[in-house]
Design a protein around this motif. Structure first.
Motif, short mmCIF file in Angstrom:
data_model
loop_
_atom_site.label_atom_id
_atom_site.label_comp_id
_atom_site.label_asym_id
_atom_site.label_seq_id
_atom_site.Cartn_x
_atom_site.Cartn_y
_atom_site.Cartn_z
N THR A 1 0.83 -1.22 -0.03
CA THR A 1 -0.03 -0.01 0.03
C THR A 1 0.82 1.29 0.01
N GLU A 2 0.23 2.37 -0.30
CA GLU A 2 1.02 3.62 -0.25
C GLU A 2 1.63 3.91 1.06
N ASP A 3 0.93 3.58 2.12
CA ASP A 3 1.52 3.91 3.41
C ASP A 3 2.80 2.76 3.84
N GLU A 4 2.61 1.78 3.45
CA GLU A 4 3.97 0.92 3.51
C GLU A 4 5.09 1.44 2.93
N ASP A 5 4.80 2.11 1.50
CA ASP A 5 5.95 2.35 0.70
C ASP A 5 6.35 3.69 1.47
N LYS A 6 5.65 4.67 2.01
CA LYS A 6 6.00 5.73 2.73
C LYS A 6 6.82 5.29 4.05
N ALA A 7 6.51 4.08 4.71
CA ALA A 7 7.26 3.82 5.83
C ALA A 7 8.53 3.30 5.54
N ASP A 8 8.51 2.61 4.50
CA ASP A 8 9.68 1.99 4.29
C ASP A 8 10.66 3.13 3.67
N TYR A 9 10.24 4.14 2.82
CA TYR A 9 11.06 5.05 2.32
C TYR A 9 11.64 5.76 3.43
N LEU A 10 10.82 6.05 4.60
CA LEU A 10 11.30 6.63 5.76
C LEU A 10 12.34 6.04 6.59
N TYR A 11 11.98 4.71 6.55
CA TYR A 11 13.07 3.69 7.37
C TYR A 11 14.54 3.92 6.41
N ARG A 12 14.30 3.69 5.14
CA ARG A 12 15.60 3.84 4.42
C ARG A 12 16.32 5.03 4.51
N MET A 13 15.55 6.42 4.66
CA MET A 13 16.17 7.76 4.85
C MET A 13 17.06 7.55 6.30
N ALA A 14 16.22 6.93 7.20
CA ALA A 14 16.89 6.79 8.55
C ALA A 14 18.19 6.17 8.56
N THR A 15 18.09 5.21 7.62
CA THR A 15 19.58 4.11 7.69
C THR A 15 20.40 4.96 6.96
N ILE A 16 20.18 5.76 5.88
CA ILE A 16 21.13 6.64 5.11
C ILE A 16 21.74 7.69 6.05
N TYR A 17 20.84 8.15 6.83
CA TYR A 17 21.49 9.36 7.67
C TYR A 17 22.43 8.61 8.85
N VAL A 18 21.94 7.48 9.30
CA VAL A 18 23.05 7.05 10.30
C VAL A 18 23.97 6.67 9.60
N SER A 19 24.07 6.13 8.57
CA SER A 19 25.45 5.70 7.76
C SER A 19 26.32 7.00 7.52
N LEU A 20 25.63 8.13 7.33
CA LEU A 20 26.19 9.43 7.22
C LEU A 20 26.70 10.13 8.54
N ASN A 21 26.41 9.32 9.68
CA ASN A 21 26.70 9.59 11.03
C ASN A 21 25.87 11.17 11.44
N ASN A 22 24.72 11.15 10.77
CA ASN A 22 23.83 12.08 11.24
C ASN A 22 22.73 11.38 11.97
N LEU A 23 23.05 11.26 13.58
CA LEU A 23 22.41 10.38 14.34
C LEU A 23 20.79 10.98 14.59
N GLN A 24 20.67 12.54 14.62
CA GLN A 24 19.61 12.96 15.02
C GLN A 24 18.73 12.81 13.89
N GLN A 25 19.32 13.17 12.59
CA GLN A 25 18.36 13.18 11.68
C GLN A 25 17.75 11.79 11.30
N GLY A 26 18.71 10.72 11.46
CA GLY A 26 18.27 9.26 11.27
C GLY A 26 17.29 8.98 12.41
N ALA A 27 17.34 9.29 13.60
CA ALA A 27 16.23 8.94 14.54
C ALA A 27 14.89 9.78 14.22
N SER A 28 14.91 11.04 13.56
CA SER A 28 13.82 11.76 13.25
C SER A 28 13.37 11.05 12.17
#
Length: 134
Positions: A1-28
Motif C-alpha cells: 500500500t502507499e502507507d507501507e511504501d512511505k514508511a519503508d522510504y522513511l526507514y531507508r532515509m533513517a538508515t542513510i542518515y545513520v550511515s552518514l553519522n547524522n544520528l539525530q536526523q536518522g532518529a527523526s
C-alpha cells in the motif's frame, strides 16, 4: 500500500542518515516511519543505534546514560516485531556492557539506580538508571 511504501522510504532515509553519522536526523526519520507503521521493529533498532551513538554529556558517567535509552528501544523493537528479536538481543548484549558500574552509579550525585533519569540533548527521553552486571 502507499502507507507501507512511505514508511519503508522513511526507514531507508533513517538508515542513510545513520550511515552518514547524522544520528539525530536518522532518529527523526525513523520516528516518522513509526507514525505510519508503529509495528516496524526495524525503526526502533535504528533509533536505538542513534541513541547509542549520541554525544550528549561531557561527564563520562552521564555519557553512558544513552545506552539505557538505546536498550529501551531495542527492547521495544522485540515487543512490537518478533522478527527483530535476534538483532535486538544482540544489540542489547552489546550495549549493556557499557552501562555504568554499580560504583559509578552509587558515587554519582545525579544518579540513583532504579530511579527515573532524563537523558538530555536531542535524545530527550526518560529511562531508568541501571548498572551493568559485574
Amino acid at each position: 500500500t502507499e502507507d507501507e511504501d512511505k514508511a519503508d522510504y522513511l526507514y531507508r532515509m533513517a538508515t542513510i542518515y545513520v550511515s552518514l553519522n547524522n544520528l539525530q536526523q536518522g532518529a527523526s526519520y525513523a520516528y516518522q516511519a513509526l507514525e505510519i507503521a508503529p509495528e516496524d521493529g526495524r525503526c526502533y533498532l535504528v533509533i536505538g543505534i542513534c541513541y547509542a551513538g549520541a554525544k550528549i554529556y561531557d561527564d563520562p558517567i552521564l555519557a553512558r546514560s544513552v545506552f539505557w535509552v538505546a536498550c529501551d528501544m531495542f527492547a521495544k523493537a522485540k515487543q512490537v516485531d518478533s522478527s527483530c528479536s535476534s538483532d535486538a538481543n544482540k544489540l542489547i548484549a552489546t550495549y549493556r556492557q557499557y552501562f555504568p558500574s554499580k560504583e559509578d552509579v552509587f558515587f554519582h550525585r545525579d544518579l540513583n539506580e532504579g530511579s527515573a533519569f532524563r537523558v538530555g540533548g536531542w535524545v530527550a527521553r526518560t529511562t531508568i538508571c541501571r548498572s551493568k552486571a559485574e
